[in-house]
Motif scaffolding. Structure first.
Motif, PDB file in Angstrom:
ATOM      1  N   LEU A  88       1.061 -10.627  -5.602  1.00 50.95           N
ATOM      2  CA  LEU A  88       0.741 -10.228  -6.974  1.00 50.95           C
ATOM      3  C   LEU A  88       1.878  -9.432  -7.616  1.00 50.95           C
ATOM      4  CD1 LEU A  88      -2.963  -9.063  -6.429  1.00 50.95           C
ATOM      5  CD2 LEU A  88      -2.181 -11.277  -7.278  1.00 50.95           C
ATOM      6  N   GLY A  89       2.951  -9.193  -6.845  1.00 53.75           N
ATOM      7  CA  GLY A  89       4.075  -8.436  -7.386  1.00 53.75           C
ATOM      8  C   GLY A  89       3.826  -6.939  -7.458  1.00 53.75           C
ATOM      9  N   ASP A  90       2.993  -6.421  -6.538  1.00 53.42           N
ATOM     10  CA  ASP A  90       2.709  -4.975  -6.471  1.00 53.42           C
ATOM     11  C   ASP A  90       2.338  -4.379  -7.836  1.00 53.42           C
ATOM     12  OD1 ASP A  90       3.389  -5.148  -3.789  1.00 53.42           O
ATOM     13  OD2 ASP A  90       5.433  -4.446  -4.084  1.00 53.42           O
ATOM     14  N   PRO A  91       1.233  -4.867  -8.456  1.00 52.34           N
ATOM     15  CA  PRO A  91       0.917  -4.401  -9.811  1.00 52.34           C
ATOM     16  C   PRO A  91       0.518  -2.928  -9.850  1.00 52.34           C
ATOM     17  CG  PRO A  91      -0.904  -5.688  -8.914  1.00 52.34           C
ATOM     18  CD  PRO A  91       0.230  -5.808  -7.946  1.00 52.34           C
ATOM     19  N   LEU A  92       0.818  -2.279 -10.967  1.00 55.35           N
ATOM     20  CA  LEU A  92       0.392  -0.896 -11.201  1.00 55.35           C
ATOM     21  C   LEU A  92      -1.123  -0.854 -11.278  1.00 55.35           C
ATOM     22  CD1 LEU A  92       2.493   0.761 -14.055  1.00 55.35           C
ATOM     23  CD2 LEU A  92       2.270   1.553 -11.702  1.00 55.35           C
ATOM     24  N   GLU A 123       2.133   7.589  -9.844  1.00 49.78           N
ATOM     25  CA  GLU A 123       1.519   6.293 -10.158  1.00 49.78           C
ATOM     26  C   GLU A 123       1.288   5.534  -8.860  1.00 49.78           C
ATOM     27  OE1 GLU A 123       5.295   3.614 -11.578  1.00 49.78           O
ATOM     28  OE2 GLU A 123       4.852   5.378 -12.777  1.00 49.78           O
ATOM     29  N   PHE A 124       0.336   4.621  -8.932  1.00 49.26           N
ATOM     30  CA  PHE A 124      -0.004   3.789  -7.775  1.00 49.26           C
ATOM     31  C   PHE A 124       0.313   2.335  -8.074  1.00 49.26           C
ATOM     32  CE2 PHE A 124      -3.431   7.130  -7.477  1.00 49.26           C
ATOM     33  CZ  PHE A 124      -2.926   7.763  -6.356  1.00 49.26           C
ATOM     34  N   LEU A 169      -1.686   1.143  -0.920  1.00 51.99           N
ATOM     35  CA  LEU A 169      -1.260   1.765  -2.173  1.00 51.99           C
ATOM     36  C   LEU A 169       0.166   2.257  -2.015  1.00 51.99           C
ATOM     37  CD1 LEU A 169      -4.239   4.148  -3.101  1.00 51.99           C
ATOM     38  CD2 LEU A 169      -3.591   2.064  -4.310  1.00 51.99           C
ATOM     39  N   GLU A 170       1.046   1.828  -2.903  1.00 59.48           N
ATOM     40  CA  GLU A 170       2.358   2.448  -2.952  1.00 59.48           C
ATOM     41  C   GLU A 170       2.254   3.601  -3.933  1.00 59.48           C
ATOM     42  OE1 GLU A 170       5.292  -0.545  -3.849  1.00 59.48           O
ATOM     43  OE2 GLU A 170       5.258  -1.275  -1.789  1.00 59.48           O
TER      44      GLU A 170
END
Length: 239
Positions: free
Chosen positions: A127-131, A119-120, A89-90
């Motif tokens: 996947l382009g680091d989706p929200l 936000e994560f 998780l970013e």
């Protein structure tokens, strides 16, 4: 401590094993990427600046009760860290509207929020680091409910400490990305880095950008911005 085989090479760092199984060696690179790796370049001296600033901030946060992976700075580019498994998780904390937030919600940059937002993103380059939200994170098995709560609490604490610290340097902490990892016993600690690569820093008076946005947006003087942040952090007044 002996540096052994390279375990991983990412966009900004190389990670090596050491003769201590629970300790790794991180070597910071000058490579720069943006837009999930679509834009590539080099920012001369960035690796040394990011390494030293990260280590300084990690030690500052440790003093304020935030556990981190930091062990010891070996040289201007190399640091020993505790071995963690990264929670995918970013975590993004925002104090002022900028970047993708402004674009996504159709607002101008520079709106100061009454309260910080969190936000994560799902840490997945393909996947382009989706929200995602915490329910998605649970459904995907990325973290437990307790871990997500711990991460949120720690992220807001990091924000409180860093906002005050950077304000003293006449810098507004606009937003930043954090990553967390699990130690072998499951303890969650702050990992990765805290630098102009992962934070948006604006000069409090001029709102000049002192971070990787200068690279992303072709604003020029990228190296100068990193050096300026380095000078503010290490140029004294660090009590």
């Amino acid at each position: 401590m002996e540096k052994k085989e390279m375990l991983y090479e990412g966009k900004a760092k190389r990670v090596y094993a050491t003769d201590e199984p629970e300790v790794l060696l991180v070597d910071y690179k000058d490579d720069a990427t943006a837009f999930n790796g679509l834009k590539k370049g080099t920012i001369t001296g960035k690796g040394a600046i990011n390494n030293r600033m990260t280590n300084y901030m990690m030690q500052l946060l440790e003093k304020e009760g935030v556990p981190t992976h930091f062990v010891e700075e070996l040289s201007e580019r190399e640091t020993l860290v505790k071995k963690v498994s990264i929670v995918p998780l970013e975590v993004i904390i925002r104090n002022i509207s900028a970047g993708s937030f402004a674009k996504r919600y159709g607002v101008e940059e520079g709106i100061v929020f009454d309260e910080p937002t969190i936000e994560f993103s799902y840490k997945n380059d393909e996947l382009g680091d989706p929200l995602i939200n915490s329910y998605h994170a649970l459904a995907l098995g990325l973290a437990t409910k307790a871990e997500i709560e711990t991460i949120k609490k720690m992220a807001f604490k990091v924000n409180e400490v860093m906002k005050v610290y950077f304000k003293k340097l006449n810098v507004d902490l606009v937003d930043f990305k954090l990553e967390f990892g699990r130690l072998s016993d499951g303890t969650i600690v702050l990992a990765d880095e805290i630098s102009p690569d992962t934070c948006r820093f604006w000069d409090s008076d001029t709102h000049e950008k002192l971070d990787k946005d200068r690279f992303r947006r072709d604003l020029g003087n990228v190296e100068d911005a990193y050096i300026e942040m380095m000078n503010r952090v290490f140029g004294g007044n660090n009590d």
